[in-house]
Write a protein that holds these residues in place. Structure first.
Motif, mmCIF file in Angstrom:
data_model
loop_
_atom_site.group_PDB
_atom_site.id
_atom_site.type_symbol
_atom_site.label_atom_id
_atom_site.label_comp_id
_atom_site.label_asym_id
_atom_site.label_seq_id
_atom_site.Cartn_x
_atom_site.Cartn_y
_atom_site.Cartn_z
ATOM 1 N N PRO A 184 -24.199 9.487 11.815
ATOM 2 C CA PRO A 184 -23.564 8.262 12.350
ATOM 3 C C PRO A 184 -23.505 7.130 11.325
ATOM 4 N N ALA A 185 -24.601 6.943 10.558
ATOM 5 C CA ALA A 185 -24.584 5.882 9.548
ATOM 6 C C ALA A 185 -23.556 6.188 8.464
ATOM 7 N N LEU A 186 -23.454 7.458 8.074
ATOM 8 C CA LEU A 186 -22.447 7.816 7.081
ATOM 9 C C LEU A 186 -21.042 7.552 7.594
ATOM 10 N N LEU A 187 -20.792 7.880 8.864
ATOM 11 C CA LEU A 187 -19.470 7.611 9.441
ATOM 12 C C LEU A 187 -19.194 6.113 9.508
ATOM 13 N N ASP A 188 -20.213 5.340 9.891
ATOM 14 C CA ASP A 188 -20.031 3.884 9.930
ATOM 15 C C ASP A 188 -19.717 3.333 8.544
ATOM 16 N N ASN A 189 -20.431 3.838 7.515
ATOM 17 C CA ASN A 189 -20.164 3.377 6.153
ATOM 18 C C ASN A 189 -18.757 3.751 5.717
ATOM 19 N N ALA A 190 -18.327 4.987 6.064
ATOM 20 C CA ALA A 190 -16.982 5.408 5.692
ATOM 21 C C ALA A 190 -15.923 4.550 6.385
ATOM 22 N N ILE A 191 -16.147 4.263 7.667
ATOM 23 C CA ILE A 191 -15.186 3.418 8.396
ATOM 24 C C ILE A 191 -15.144 2.015 7.808
ATOM 25 N N GLY A 192 -16.330 1.468 7.467
ATOM 26 C CA GLY A 192 -16.356 0.145 6.849
ATOM 27 C C GLY A 192 -15.653 0.137 5.501
ATOM 28 N N LEU A 193 -15.834 1.197 4.724
ATOM 29 C CA LEU A 193 -15.167 1.285 3.425
ATOM 30 C C LEU A 193 -13.653 1.334 3.586
ATOM 31 N N VAL A 194 -13.190 2.099 4.570
ATOM 32 C CA VAL A 194 -11.745 2.169 4.812
ATOM 33 C C VAL A 194 -11.207 0.814 5.238
ATOM 34 N N SER A 195 -11.972 0.106 6.059
ATOM 35 C CA SER A 195 -11.531 -1.223 6.500
ATOM 36 C C SER A 195 -11.459 -2.189 5.313
ATOM 37 N N GLU A 196 -12.472 -2.142 4.434
ATOM 38 C CA GLU A 196 -12.445 -3.027 3.267
ATOM 39 C C GLU A 196 -11.274 -2.692 2.348
ATOM 40 N N LEU A 197 -10.990 -1.411 2.185
ATOM 41 C CA LEU A 197 -9.853 -1.033 1.356
ATOM 42 C C LEU A 197 -8.543 -1.516 1.963
ATOM 43 N N ARG A 198 -8.445 -1.418 3.286
ATOM 44 C CA ARG A 198 -7.223 -1.884 3.946
ATOM 45 C C ARG A 198 -7.065 -3.396 3.755
ATOM 46 N N GLY A 199 -8.201 -4.136 3.867
ATOM 47 C CA GLY A 199 -8.127 -5.573 3.650
ATOM 48 C C GLY A 199 -7.756 -5.927 2.217
ATOM 49 N N GLN A 200 -8.297 -5.172 1.246
ATOM 50 C CA GLN A 200 -7.961 -5.420 -0.152
ATOM 51 C C GLN A 200 -6.481 -5.159 -0.416
ATOM 52 N N VAL A 201 -5.964 -4.082 0.165
ATOM 53 C CA VAL A 201 -4.550 -3.769 -0.046
ATOM 54 C C VAL A 201 -3.650 -4.808 0.610
ATOM 55 N N LYS A 202 -4.122 -5.395 1.699
ATOM 56 C CA LYS A 202 -3.275 -6.331 2.428
ATOM 57 C C LYS A 202 -3.349 -7.737 1.838
ATOM 58 N N ASP A 203 -4.554 -8.289 1.674
ATOM 59 C CA ASP A 203 -4.680 -9.685 1.267
ATOM 60 C C ASP A 203 -5.639 -9.914 0.096
ATOM 61 N N GLY A 204 -6.315 -8.905 -0.393
ATOM 62 C CA GLY A 204 -7.355 -9.107 -1.389
ATOM 63 C C GLY A 204 -6.831 -9.096 -2.815
ATOM 64 N N ASP A 205 -7.806 -8.948 -3.726
ATOM 65 C CA ASP A 205 -7.456 -8.916 -5.152
ATOM 66 C C ASP A 205 -6.581 -7.711 -5.493
ATOM 67 N N LEU A 206 -6.784 -6.609 -4.791
ATOM 68 C CA LEU A 206 -5.967 -5.434 -5.052
ATOM 69 C C LEU A 206 -4.502 -5.701 -4.729
ATOM 70 N N ALA A 207 -4.268 -6.435 -3.645
ATOM 71 C CA ALA A 207 -2.881 -6.763 -3.294
ATOM 72 C C ALA A 207 -2.253 -7.652 -4.359
ATOM 73 N N VAL A 208 -3.031 -8.629 -4.869
ATOM 74 C CA VAL A 208 -2.519 -9.497 -5.921
ATOM 75 C C VAL A 208 -2.203 -8.682 -7.173
ATOM 76 N N THR A 209 -3.091 -7.769 -7.517
ATOM 77 C CA THR A 209 -2.864 -6.922 -8.690
ATOM 78 C C THR A 209 -1.616 -6.065 -8.529
ATOM 79 N N LEU A 210 -1.424 -5.518 -7.327
ATOM 80 C CA LEU A 210 -0.240 -4.699 -7.084
ATOM 81 C C LEU A 210 1.042 -5.531 -7.184
ATOM 82 N N ARG A 211 0.997 -6.754 -6.661
ATOM 83 C CA ARG A 211 2.187 -7.616 -6.757
ATOM 84 C C ARG A 211 2.477 -7.976 -8.205
#
Length: 340
Positions: A184-211
């Motif tokens: 369960p903890a591993l699944l929670d960590n994986a879900i949190g990681l996916v959420s952080e990646l989605r946030g980075q792609v949408k509004d974070g530094d990764l999105a700025v880099t892509l633009r």
């Protein structure tokens, strides 16, 4: 009555045939024991011996060298000392087997063979599921012999787990690690990681880099269009064609031929250079010798010339002082006499 006698005869013949088959089977199973060249050994196996029967073959790297003579439980064969707890050693299965010495030839004794890594394991024959004992040499440090708290009745050959047992043990260890893992903890960590990646792609530094990368690509595309890359490539192709023609022209070939000839002349001149240097060295030695001789000959001539010049200087001085005496009179007295 005649029918009853025939029935008894058939029954008796059947019983005799059964006895003959039984005796033959017993002789087949105990052939190694009855042979004078066979030797009994025993081993102790921790895993299940399902499929391993008395009379099964004993092989050394696929060659049959004996048969299994007895299978049983250690706890029924050997008695533990009084007060000794029922340990893991008394949970083993003992297997005794006979080896035909005439089939193995000259080999080291059992103790030396065990030190070299001789071990026993259960092996399966093909896909039939029939098991047999296999003797082979393995790494003795990886599979050290197991010590037993009793005195074996026959020479003891250590056993190692079979391939099936090793695979089963590895699978059990993997399942145990999976059970101990906090899924369960591993699944929670994986879900949190996916959420952080989605946030980075949408509004974070990764999105700025892509633009910024997209803007850079657009700029490069526009620069390529403005620079007329296609025209430059055509010009480069034309230049390459002209260079190819120039290299294939007669003048260039003549220049290359002349250069090759000049190189050959230079090589020959370089080959003659050591001889020329030797001759020049000899000439310099000759010139140095001649100069030395001339200097030796000129030295007395120069001394005489210096003396003549001195005499001429004295005469000129006398003429300047006493010109009449030089023409009419006697020579003047010597300067040394006048001083006296």
């Amino acid at each position: 009555m005649p029918q009853a006698g025939g029935l008894y005869l058939r029954v008796g013949a059947l019983v005799l045939a059964g006895l003959a088959l039984g005796i033959g089977f017993i002789l087949f199973l105990t052939a190694d024991r009855l042979s004078g060249s066979s030797q009994q050994f025993e081993t102790y196996i921790r895993e299940s011996v399902q499929g391993l029967e008395v009379g099964a073959a004993v092989r050394y790297r696929g060659v049959s060298i004996g048969r299994i003579s007895e299978i049983g439980l250690v706890s029924a064969e050997y008695r533990r000392p009084q007060g000794d707890p029922f340990g893991a050693a008394f949970q083993l299965v003992y297997v005794r087997f006979a080896v035909d010495n005439s089939r193995i030839g000259e080999t080291p004794n059992v103790e030396e063979a065990i030190k070299l890594g001789l071990r026993v394991r259960i092996a399966a024959q093909g896909i039939t599921g029939v098991n047999y004992l296999e003797l082979d040499f393995v790494d003795p440090e990886r599979y050290p012999p197991r010590a037993v708290p009793w005195e074996p009745r026959y020479p003891y050959v250590p056993a190692i787990p079979s391939t099936v047992a090793q695979v089963q043990s590895a699978a059990e260890q993997l399942l145990q690690k999976l059970q101990e893992a906090d899924l369960p903890a591993l699944l929670d960590n994986a879900i949190g990681l996916v959420s952080e990646l989605r946030g980075q792609v949408k509004d974070g530094d990764l999105a700025v880099t892509l633009r910024e990368a997209a803007g850079l690509m657009r700029t490069l595309r526009a620069a390529a269009v403005d620079a007329d890359v296609a025209g430059m490539a055509a010009e480069l192709r034309g230049t390459a064609a002209d260079a190819r023609k120039l290299l294939g022209s007669r003048e260039v070939n003549q220049v290359l031929s002349n250069a090759a000839a000049a190189t050959a002349d230079l090589r020959s001149a370089a080959a003659r250079l050591p001889g020329s240097m030797t001759n020049l060295d000899a000439s310099l030695r000759s010139a140095r010798s001649a100069t030395t001789d001339i200097q030796a000959e000129l030295a007395p001539i120069l001394r005489d010339l210096r003396a003549a010049v001195a005499n001429l200087r004295d005469t000129t001085e006398q003429l300047r002082r006493y010109p009449s005496q030089a023409i009419f009179g006697a020579p003047p007295p010597a300067p040394s006499e006048s001083r006296r």
